[in-house]
Write a protein that holds these residues in place. Structure first.
Motif, mmCIF file in Angstrom:
data_model
loop_
_atom_site.group_PDB
_atom_site.id
_atom_site.type_symbol
_atom_site.label_atom_id
_atom_site.label_comp_id
_atom_site.label_asym_id
_atom_site.label_seq_id
_atom_site.Cartn_x
_atom_site.Cartn_y
_atom_site.Cartn_z
ATOM 1 N N ILE A 51 -61.777 -81.584 76.944
ATOM 2 C CA ILE A 51 -62.637 -81.072 78.673
ATOM 3 C C ILE A 51 -63.084 -82.433 79.745
ATOM 4 O O ILE A 51 -62.445 -81.704 81.013
ATOM 5 C CB ILE A 51 -64.532 -80.773 78.420
ATOM 6 C CG1 ILE A 51 -64.468 -79.771 77.471
ATOM 7 C CG2 ILE A 51 -65.038 -80.259 79.772
ATOM 8 C CD1 ILE A 51 -63.745 -78.208 77.931
ATOM 9 N N SER A 52 -62.307 -83.447 79.028
ATOM 10 C CA SER A 52 -62.209 -84.760 79.826
ATOM 11 C C SER A 52 -60.882 -84.332 80.771
ATOM 12 O O SER A 52 -60.619 -84.339 81.453
ATOM 13 C CB SER A 52 -61.826 -86.248 79.186
ATOM 14 O OG SER A 52 -63.197 -86.267 78.652
ATOM 15 N N LYS A 53 -59.684 -83.371 79.707
ATOM 16 C CA LYS A 53 -58.447 -83.949 80.411
ATOM 17 C C LYS A 53 -58.574 -82.163 80.874
ATOM 18 O O LYS A 53 -57.333 -82.449 82.097
ATOM 19 C CB LYS A 53 -57.392 -83.296 78.751
ATOM 20 C CG LYS A 53 -57.031 -84.401 77.982
ATOM 21 C CD LYS A 53 -56.419 -84.121 76.990
ATOM 22 C CE LYS A 53 -56.667 -85.347 75.634
ATOM 23 N NZ LYS A 53 -54.897 -84.831 74.567
ATOM 24 N N TYR A 54 -59.035 -80.937 80.574
ATOM 25 C CA TYR A 54 -59.104 -79.863 81.521
ATOM 26 C C TYR A 54 -59.537 -80.630 83.428
ATOM 27 O O TYR A 54 -58.702 -80.385 84.368
ATOM 28 C CB TYR A 54 -60.365 -79.574 81.369
ATOM 29 C CG TYR A 54 -58.675 -78.518 80.289
ATOM 30 C CD1 TYR A 54 -58.417 -77.370 80.505
ATOM 31 C CD2 TYR A 54 -59.520 -78.408 78.533
ATOM 32 C CE1 TYR A 54 -58.113 -76.104 79.294
ATOM 33 C CE2 TYR A 54 -59.277 -77.137 77.806
ATOM 34 C CZ TYR A 54 -58.059 -76.692 78.596
ATOM 35 O OH TYR A 54 -57.926 -75.766 77.288
ATOM 36 N N LEU A 55 -60.457 -81.322 82.870
ATOM 37 C CA LEU A 55 -61.218 -82.270 84.827
ATOM 38 C C LEU A 55 -60.111 -82.833 85.339
ATOM 39 O O LEU A 55 -59.947 -83.204 86.552
ATOM 40 C CB LEU A 55 -62.388 -82.744 83.753
ATOM 41 C CG LEU A 55 -63.780 -81.640 83.833
ATOM 42 C CD1 LEU A 55 -64.933 -82.809 83.794
ATOM 43 C CD2 LEU A 55 -63.722 -80.844 85.428
ATOM 44 N N LYS A 56 -59.270 -83.963 84.249
ATOM 45 C CA LYS A 56 -58.871 -84.694 85.178
ATOM 46 C C LYS A 56 -57.531 -83.882 85.745
ATOM 47 O O LYS A 56 -56.288 -84.337 86.793
ATOM 48 C CB LYS A 56 -57.560 -86.091 83.697
ATOM 49 C CG LYS A 56 -56.733 -87.450 83.840
ATOM 50 C CD LYS A 56 -56.996 -87.594 83.013
ATOM 51 C CE LYS A 56 -55.576 -88.928 83.441
ATOM 52 N NZ LYS A 56 -55.196 -90.013 83.076
#
Length: 409
Positions: free
Chosen positions: A13-18
């Protein structure tokens, strides 16, 4: 979810948001999962937030934070921070839509960070001054990081006498207005039974003389206090009742701080704030990028601790490079990778001084512990950490001391 599943979820999820990529949150029997998407409508985003926040309320709010292993609890903190980021991102994206749901999710986050013992519906009825006091001082994040869980009555823990703490309701505090010679109000002092508990400005921001440690709010200045107080205390069984040094690197480029874990369970957090040694630093209460562990002896622990306590006492100028230099010298590690202003060789340093002056003027923030006097008199000592090589240096130091060269995320 177990630790491995938490890792996968947080990283994904961190990568998707970034990358600002669309996704949806789903709930399975074992916990949360995610699904990539080509595009996501507002109702799907709101549904994902509902699933995410409800899951955390049901599964995290019932836990005893202090009884959880630190590594597992850190991932839970990262998960709540992830929900916070998700809400802010989608709230900005869907401006004007789902206002009540966003507000409810934000109340759930605050209830969780305050310990999960408070029902999120009670948040809207909190005294406005108390709410502002909690938010402006980041008490929700600090209490959460330290595992302090408030009861449903929302009493805050204060040190009322030396090493004696008590939970006190906001309306039980006696307030004294602070005014200057012209009669202008500039802050407040709060008392309980004539005992001073804290001082704030007119926005209820605590003055620097007061900090949050593992038992509550106390009179302690992170930079000016003459001693280094433990930020936390836990069972040292978690680190095998040994002395341990941890270097915590942050997402912000080049930023780091140290944790010193003592065999008696005391945990000391040491970093840099405004060019001076600070213990603790606010960075501890957020999330980090990497954590490098190094086993140390009792003698090495005492030596490192004594050096930092002297630095704090004399309030010498310090930066992150200075923190690592103490470790490097005490533990006899490989020299720190440095990025010199001009050259480490004296003749070349003086020969290249005109270039060094221009470079120092343009990039002075990279050399926070040095002044113009150092540039002119000893240009060969003016240096900063080599950001690209410091990671490998930490990996090698961790390998030599603990048998692990990886970053403990």
């Amino acid at each position: 979810m177990d630790l491995f599943e938490l890792d996968l979820f947080v990283d994904a999820i961190s990568k998707y948001l970034k990358l600002n990529q669309p996704f949806t949150i789903l709930q399975e029997k074992k916990g949360l999962t995610w699904e990539p998407a080509y595009s996501v409508e507002s109702n799907k985003d709101l549904e994902s937030i509902q699933i995410f926040s409800d899951y955390l309320m049901v599964n995290v709010g019932v836990l005893d934070f202090r009884a959880l292993p630190e590594e597992y609890f850190y991932k839970i903190r990262a998960l709540v921070d992830l929900l916070d980021r998700f809400i802010k991102d989608r709230k900005k994206k869907h401006s004007g839509l789902g206002g009540e749901l966003f507000e409810e999710a934000e109340h759930k986050i605050l209830a969780l960070r305050l310990g999960g013992r408070i029902h999120y519906k009670e948040i809207r009825y909190i005294d406005k001054e108390m709410y502002n006091f909690i938010k402006i001082n980041g008490l929700d994040r600090k209490f959460f990081a330290l595992g302090i869980q408030l009861h449903s009555i929302l009493a805050l823990p204060f040190e009322i006498e030396a090493n004696r703490y008590q939970e006190i309701l906001w309306n039980e505090l006696q307030r004294l207005n602070l005014t200057d010679s012209s009669g202008r109000l500039y802050g407040y002092r709060f008392f309980y039974n004539e005992q001073l508990l804290m001082e704030t400005n007119t926005d209820f921001l605590l003055t620097e003389e007061f900090s949050v440690l593992y038992r509550g709010i106390t009179f302690y200045h992170p930079r000016k206090a003459l001693h280094i107080a433990p930020l936390d205390k836990r069972s040292s069984i978690e680190w095998k009742q040994k002395n341990l040094l941890e270097v915590i690197t942050l997402n912000k480029r080049g930023a780091l701080f140290l944790l010193l874990r003592k065999e008696d369970g005391n945990i000391y957090c040491i970093g840099v704030n405004r060019g001076k040694l600070s213990a603790p630093v606010d960075s501890y209460f957020g999330t980090y990028r990497c954590r490098y562990k190094m086993g140390i002896t009792k003698e090495e622990f005492n030596s490192i601790f004594d050096i930092f306590e002297r630095e704090k006492y004399y309030k010498k100028s310090l930066n992150e490079k200075g923190l690592l230099s103490v470790i490097q010298n005490t533990l006899n590690l490989q020299p720190l990778p440095e990025k010199m202003l001009v050259s480490k060789y004296r003749f070349l340093a003086y020969f290249m001084l005109p270039y060094g002056i221009i470079k120092f003027f343009c990039r002075r923030k990279k050399y926070p512990c040095y002044g113009w006097k150092d540039v002119f008199i000893r240009p060969y000592i003016v240096s900063s950490m080599n950001r690209k090589k410091i990671t490998r240096w930490l990996e090698e130091a961790s390998l030599s001391r603990s048998g692990e060269d990886k970053c403990f995320e």
